[in-house]
Every structure is written in structure tokens, then in C-alpha cells.
Scaffold this active site. Structure first.
Site, PDB file in Angstrom:
ATOM      1  N   SER A  40       0.774  -0.988  -0.081  1.00  0.00           N
ATOM      2  CA  SER A  40       0.235   0.122   0.378  1.00  0.00           C
ATOM      3  C   SER A  40       0.696   1.310  -0.100  1.00  0.00           C
ATOM      4  CB  SER A  40      -0.393   0.292   1.500  1.00  0.00           C
ATOM      5  OG  SER A  40      -1.049   1.784   1.304  1.00  0.00           O
TER       6      SER A  40
ATOM      7  N   TYR B  48      -2.075  -0.075  10.143  1.00  0.00           N
ATOM      8  CA  TYR B  48      -2.503  -1.247   9.043  1.00  0.00           C
ATOM      9  C   TYR B  48      -0.836  -0.579   7.917  1.00  0.00           C
ATOM     10  CZ  TYR B  48      -3.834  -1.144   3.765  1.00  0.00           C
ATOM     11  OH  TYR B  48      -4.059  -1.428   2.638  1.00  0.00           O
TER      12      TYR B  48
HETATM   13  N1  LIG Z   1      -8.427  -0.216  -2.814  1.00  0.00           N
HETATM   14  C1  LIG Z   1      -7.549   0.516  -2.070  1.00  0.00           C
HETATM   15  O1  LIG Z   1      -7.189   1.708  -2.626  1.00  0.00           O
HETATM   16  C2  LIG Z   1      -6.306  -0.162  -2.020  1.00  0.00           C
HETATM   17  C3  LIG Z   1      -4.985   0.713  -1.346  1.00  0.00           C
HETATM   18  C4  LIG Z   1      -3.971   0.212  -1.016  1.00  0.00           C
HETATM   19  C5  LIG Z   1      -3.892  -0.982  -0.895  1.00  0.00           C
HETATM   20  N2  LIG Z   1      -5.076  -1.697  -1.077  1.00  0.00           N
HETATM   21  C6  LIG Z   1      -4.789  -3.153  -0.508  1.00  0.00           C
HETATM   22  O2  LIG Z   1      -5.300  -4.104  -1.993  1.00  0.00           O
HETATM   23  C7  LIG Z   1      -5.696  -5.482  -1.589  1.00  0.00           C
HETATM   24  C8  LIG Z   1      -7.381  -5.665  -2.297  1.00  0.00           C
HETATM   25  O3  LIG Z   1      -7.722  -4.534  -2.103  1.00  0.00           O
HETATM   26  P1  LIG Z   1      -9.409  -3.830  -1.893  1.00  0.00           P
HETATM   27  O4  LIG Z   1      -9.726  -2.481  -1.779  1.00  0.00           O
HETATM   28  O5  LIG Z   1      -9.938  -4.841  -3.017  1.00  0.00           O
HETATM   29  O6  LIG Z   1     -10.424  -4.750  -0.579  1.00  0.00           O
HETATM   30  P2  LIG Z   1     -11.497  -5.768  -0.398  1.00  0.00           P
HETATM   31  O7  LIG Z   1     -11.585  -5.048   1.242  1.00  0.00           O
HETATM   32  O8  LIG Z   1     -12.807  -5.065  -1.178  1.00  0.00           O
HETATM   33  O9  LIG Z   1     -11.274  -6.776  -0.696  1.00  0.00           O
HETATM   34  C9  LIG Z   1     -10.403  -7.505   0.161  1.00  0.00           C
HETATM   35  C10 LIG Z   1     -11.829  -8.741   0.245  1.00  0.00           C
HETATM   36  O10 LIG Z   1     -10.281  -9.882   0.908  1.00  0.00           O
HETATM   37  C11 LIG Z   1     -11.323 -10.761   1.511  1.00  0.00           C
HETATM   38  N3  LIG Z   1     -10.574 -10.857   3.142  1.00  0.00           N
HETATM   39  C12 LIG Z   1     -10.193 -10.407   4.297  1.00  0.00           C
HETATM   40  N4  LIG Z   1      -9.568 -11.299   5.268  1.00  0.00           N
HETATM   41  C13 LIG Z   1     -10.094 -12.348   4.708  1.00  0.00           C
HETATM   42  C14 LIG Z   1      -8.899 -13.523   5.535  1.00  0.00           C
HETATM   43  N5  LIG Z   1      -8.602 -13.539   6.620  1.00  0.00           N
HETATM   44  N6  LIG Z   1      -8.652 -14.449   4.254  1.00  0.00           N
HETATM   45  C15 LIG Z   1     -10.054 -14.316   3.076  1.00  0.00           C
HETATM   46  N7  LIG Z   1     -10.448 -12.972   2.492  1.00  0.00           N
HETATM   47  C16 LIG Z   1     -10.197 -12.328   3.103  1.00  0.00           C
HETATM   48  C17 LIG Z   1     -12.387  -9.675   2.076  1.00  0.00           C
HETATM   49  O11 LIG Z   1     -13.844 -10.626   2.569  1.00  0.00           O
HETATM   50  C18 LIG Z   1     -12.357  -8.705   0.768  1.00  0.00           C
HETATM   51  O12 LIG Z   1     -14.022  -9.455   0.321  1.00  0.00           O
HETATM   52  C19 LIG Z   1      -5.491  -5.256  -0.029  1.00  0.00           C
HETATM   53  O13 LIG Z   1      -5.103  -5.783   0.018  1.00  0.00           O
HETATM   54  C20 LIG Z   1      -5.233  -3.929   0.355  1.00  0.00           C
HETATM   55  O14 LIG Z   1      -4.701  -4.000   1.412  1.00  0.00           O
HETATM   56  C21 LIG Z   1      -5.678  -1.462  -1.977  1.00  0.00           C
END
Ligand SMILES: NC(=O)c1ccc[n+]([C@@H]2O[C@H](COP(=O)([O-])OP(=O)(O)OC[C@H]3O[C@@H](n4cnc5c(N)ncnc54)[C@H](O)[C@@H]3O)[C@@H](O)[C@H]2O)c1
Length: 347
Positions: free
Chosen positions: A136, A161
């Protein structure tokens, strides 16, 4: 630069497949004929209906298998690797969100630390061609030098985080070094788009508008000296990930491991972003709308500008995100109005 196209004969394991990024990536892989094993625990951090809607849209693909499982369950994860033999693993499952890590730190340790460790262990015992995982932009903490470059010092995270994401990069480096696991970490910069995450500002502002409530903007109401932020449209993220999947990561300090920024490299004023969202919603509704705005002081620790250097990514795979916020927000607004069946009800 030359990059290998996607290998559609491989099996791709996508964790977090019911999540925002995981869903779009899975769809893209399936549309090209890949076999995708999607894993997600479908937790209720935000509205689970959205996760079910995403999964329903993946359901018709014959080569899609969904497994409701928690990556912090080591035995269950190992069984998935034994049964499905993925060659490419994309770990997107995580507890996301900066503020929620103050309220519920346990969730971050469970999913982001234990869960990620289990992914690494599985890749160690059941070797894969490539592990790509989500880091991130929050690892840059309160760094002031922009654009943020991968080589910048990032040892001062300001949220749990961010600590878990930085830890993931370190753990991946070690496993990559010790067990020769080709691995790539991606530092995402605020990803947005249709079916996005309700906990993010653009989604929250839209919810507030339809609830007739004011939105809070933390910029002192000083538009001359507004904050600048980097927003990345979901389709750009998916193209970036897709291009990296078939490519060997670069060597870094003796390990086949590399970390890339994936952001827009084109910071926008917060007010430009908000005005663009108003315009997009006005277009979607067919009537001019405006948010009720309340200006608040800049939050302590907020830095004036954050945005990504995308040079490394461009060098590696010849791509950098370029969707404008006007185009991206229009697609979000059109989706939101249709999905929630919104009509104009403001006076
Ligand atoms: N969207 C953003 O702007 C952004 C920015 C920086 C980093 N990220 C990272 O990108 C990745 C995807 O983000 P996103 O926006 O799609 O988030 P999101 O929350 O929509 O997707 C994450 C998914 O993982 C599942 N999950 C969480 N913990 C779990 C576990 N222990 N076992 C199985 N499933 C689990 C959740 O149910 C969710 O559906 C994440 O790692 C997030 O930290 C996202």
C-alpha cells in the site's frame, strides 16, 4: 522493455476475490480463458451484498472456482494449494483501511500478518511461478518528498495497517531470498471505481449526498493551498497487475523480489476531485447537484501532497495508469445511481 503476455494455461489463485480489486482481476483473467481459484472469507467489514454481487458476476465463468475460506487458516490454505496446484498466486485478501486499524487491530494481525505468512509458507512448500501481493501507498507514512519512489525510506509507518503492509514486504523479501520464490509487491495508491469500497471517501461522499447529509472536507477550506492526492482507476490497476503476472520480478538484494508503486503519477487537488464527483453525479442523474460541504482543519499528520512515481512500473512492463478522474468518476457515478436505483430527491 518487453513483457510476456498472460499465460492462459496456468491456474491463478486470487485471494480476496470477492473484494474490489480481487473481483476485477479475477474477471479479467477469466475473460481471457484462465482458470481462477478465488478465495475470500466474505467478512462484514463493509456491506457483504456488494461482495455477493461481485461473486454472482463471476459465477457464470466455467473456469472459476470459489472457496469461502480464511487465509489465516493454515491447514485449509495448504489444502487449497494441494488440491488446485496454483502456478500464480495473487494475494489481495487483507484487512484494508487506515482508520479501522485503530478500532480493530486484531483483524489486521489476523489477516495481514498471519494470513500473509500462511501464503508465504504455502508458496514455499508448493512452489509457484510468481507470487504477487498487495502492499500500500500507506507505507510512505508522513514522507514529504514527492513523488514517492520505491527507493524512499519507509521505516516510519503511521498506522498499524501500514506496518502490516511494510512487514509483508519484508517477509516476502525473506521468503523470496530463502526459498527462491519469485515475488512482486504492489503499493496501490487509492484505487476507485464502480463496485468499489464503501469505506472510501468518494463512495462515502456519494452516500452522504443521497442521505441529504453534509460531507466533511479536511482542507481548512483553503483551495489555494489544497491537499493533493493520487487516485488510480480500477481498470488501470488490473492492467498493471496483469502485465506483471507473467513476468519474472527483478532481482533485489539477492532475492527474486521487487516492489512497485502502482498509482497515477498525476496528483489532483482534493477540491477538483470533489467537483468532478459532483459533475459525474449530475450527469448520471440528469440534474445539477451539489454536496453540502463542511470544511474542517487539515488533520494532524496529513501531508500536503502524496503521489506515486511510476517510472519503475513503466520500465518493467511498459504501462502506467492514465485514466482521468473525470472519466473514472463518471463510470463510478453511473454504476452507483443504477445499482442503488437512485433518483434525484433533493429539493
Ligand atoms: N483499494 C485501495 O485503494 C487499496 C489501496 C492500498 C492497498 N490496497 C490493498 O489491496 C488489496 C485489495 O484491496 P480492496 O480495495 O480490493 O479491498 P477489499 O476489502 O474490497 O478486498 C479484500 C477482500 O479480502 C477479503 N478478506 C479479508 N481478510 C481475509 C482473510 N483473512 N481471508 C480471506 N479473505 C479475506 C475480504 O472479505 C475482501 O473481500 C488489499 O490487500 C488492500 O490492503 C487497496
Amino acid at each position: 522493455m518487453s513483457y510476456k503476455p498472460l499465460d492462459t494455461n496456468k491456474t491463478y489463485l486470487v485471494t480476496g476475490a470477492a473484494g474490489f480489486v480481487g473481483y476485477y482481476l479475477s474477471k479479467q483473467l477469466l475473460e481471457q480463458g484462465c482458470r481462477v481459484i478465488g478465495v475470500d472469507n466474505i467478512n462484514d467489514y463493509y456491506d457483504v451484498n456488494l461482495k455477493h454481487t461481485r461473486l454472482e458476476s463471476l459465477d457464470p465463468f466455467e473456469k472459476f472456482t470459489f472457496i469461502k475460506e480464511d487465509i489465516s487458516n493454515k491447514d485449509a490454505l495448504e489444502n487449497i494449494f494441494i488440491e488446485h496446484k496454483p502456478q500464480i498466486v495473487v494475494n489481495l485478501a487483507a484487512q484494508a483501511g487506515v482508520r479501522y486499524s485503530i478500532e480493530n487491530p486484531d483483524a489486521y494481525i489476523q489477516s495481514n500478518m498471519i494470513g500473509f505468512y500462511n501464503i508465504l509458507e504455502a508458496c514455499r512448500h508448493y512452489p509457484v511461478d510468481h507470487l504477487v501481493y498487495a502492499s500500500s501507498s500507506s507505507v510512505y507514512g508522513a514522507n514529504k518528498k514527492v513523488p514517492f519512489e520505491e527507493s524512499d525510506f519507509v521505516d516510519n509507518p503511521v498506522s498499524l495497517y501500514a506496518s502490516t503492509k511494510k512487514s509483508n514486504e519484508l517477509m516476502a523479501h525473506t521468503y523470496s531470498h530463502l526459498y527462491d520464490i519469485p515475488a512482486t509487491g504492489l503499493r496501490f495508491f487509492t484505487v476507485y471505481g464502480p463496485m468499489g469500497r464503501p469505506d472510501m471517501a468518494y463512495f462515502g461522499f456519494t452516500d452522504k449526498f443521497f442521505a441529504g447529509e453534509p460531507i466533511k472536507i479536511f482542507n481548512n477550506g483553503d483551495f489555494e493551498n489544497d491537499l493533493y492526492r493520487d487516485f488510480t482507476y480500477i481498470d488501470d490497476i488490473v492492467i498493471g497487475i496483469e502485465r506483471l503476472l507473467s513476468n519474472e520480478p527483478g532481482k533485489e538484494e539477492g532475492a527474486p523480489h521487487k516492489v512497485f508503486n502502482i498509482g497515477n503519477n498525476s496528483p489532483e487537488k482534493l477540491m477538483t476531485f470533489i467537483h468532478s464527483l459532483e459533475t459525474a453525479l449530475s450527469n448520471a442523474l440528469g440534474q445539477k447537484i451539489e454536496f453540502i460541504k463542511e470544511y474542517e482543519p487539515i488533520k494532524p499528520g496529513d501531508v500536503p501532497a502524496t503521489y506515486a512515481s511510476t517510472e519503475q512500473l513503466q520500465k518493467a512492463v511498459g504501462f502506467k495508469p492514465e485514466t482521468t478522474i473525470q472519466a473514472g468518476l463518471q463510470r463510478f457515478a453511473d454504476w452507483y445511481v443504477k445499482y442503488y436505483e437512485k433518483k434525484i430527491t433533493v429539493k
